[in-house]
Design an enzyme around this catalytic site. Structure first.
Site, PDB file in Angstrom:
ATOM      1  N   GLU A   1      46.857 -49.267  11.694  1.00 49.68           N
ATOM      2  CA  GLU A   1      45.796 -49.770  11.758  1.00 49.68           C
ATOM      3  C   GLU A   1      44.734 -48.977  10.588  1.00 49.68           C
ATOM      4  OE1 GLU A   1      47.685 -48.709  14.360  1.00 49.68           O
ATOM      5  OE2 GLU A   1      47.893 -50.406  15.807  1.00 49.68           O
TER       6      GLU A   1
ATOM      7  N   GLU B   1      38.024 -37.498  13.517  1.00 51.30           N
ATOM      8  CA  GLU B   1      37.879 -36.759  12.288  1.00 51.30           C
ATOM      9  C   GLU B   1      37.564 -35.198  12.945  1.00 51.30           C
ATOM     10  OE1 GLU B   1      34.119 -38.577  10.781  1.00 51.30           O
ATOM     11  OE2 GLU B   1      35.266 -40.442  10.340  1.00 51.30           O
TER      12      GLU B   1
END
Length: 231
Positions: free
Chosen positions: A133, A17
């Site tokens: 994923e 992030e």
């Protein structure tokens, strides 16, 4: 940490992030100290510590184009410098109640269709060598804006426990059906450790994971195992 577990842990979420939704850098201690170069250094050091490990960049809201473009630029710029990112993960918190509205359902269906075609929805539609994923799965009870913001301080009632398990089963059935996800990483292991404790208000108790506060498998654990076995 990567060196300590070299040869034992085969994949690492190296940088997590790094961008705001508008595509600007998040002002983390890493960024304010080193600037954007911290990403390259993190991957260089992780690869040096374990050359055989898969290394990930992970983020959320990658369907928002400013963030998507920033992530794609980052991956390309690192590649041009010979720094390889093995996989990109998409983080998501999966609500216990299902899609909220038509737009959410349409976005989810479109994402699954794009993944089935071998593309990542929101990441430049670049073909992947294998399914992407999904990192960061939590299924949490929805917050009701009432005077009582901590209704399950003593644990989930059996009915709520079963609804949570059903939601987990449905989500993992979808993953198996569409063959769109090859790995799911949970944020922490037991309900005692979940980041959702004390959110969105201090003192709130949350129960989103597969093991309870005593480390015992919940009905949700069985639901996930059964979904994978069915697949």
């Amino acid at each position: 940490m990567v060196g300590r577990y070299r040869g034992r842990v085969h994949a690492w979420d190296v940088v997590n992030e790094a961008f705001e939704d508008d595509g600007t850098w998040r002002k983390t201690p890493w960024y304010t100290t080193l600037g954007g170069e911290f990403v390259a250094k993190a991957f260089e050091f992780a690869h040096e510590a374990d050359p055989d490990a898969q290394l990930y960049y992970n983020d959320y809201n990658l369907w928002k184009m400013p963030k998507c473009r920033a992530a794609v630029r980052l991956v390309k710029s690192l590649g041009e410098r010979g720094i390889r990112i093995g996989r990109r993960g998409r983080a998501g918190a999966l609500g216990a109640g299902g899609p909220r509205n038509r737009r959410d359902r349409t976005r989810g269906r479109r994402t699954r269709q794009d993944r089935r075609a071998g593309h990542v929805h929101g990441v430049g539609h670049r073909p992947l060598p294998r399914p992407e994923e999904l990192i960061g799965a939590d299924v949490s009870k929805r917050v009701e804006r009432t005077a009582e913001l901590d209704p399950y301080a003593d644990g989930l009632p059996e009915g709520v426990q079963q609804r949570l398990a059903q939601r987990y089963g449905d989500v993992f059935d979808m993953f198996v059906k569409h063959r769109a996800v090859s790995r799911v990483t949970f944020w922490n292991v037991t309900d005692a450790d979940t980041w959702l404790n004390n959110w969105p208000v201090p003192g709130r108790t949350n129960h989103p994971l597969l093991w309870d506060r005593q480390g015992r498998p919940k009905a949700a654990f069985d639901a996930v195992v059964n979904a994978l076995r069915r697949g």
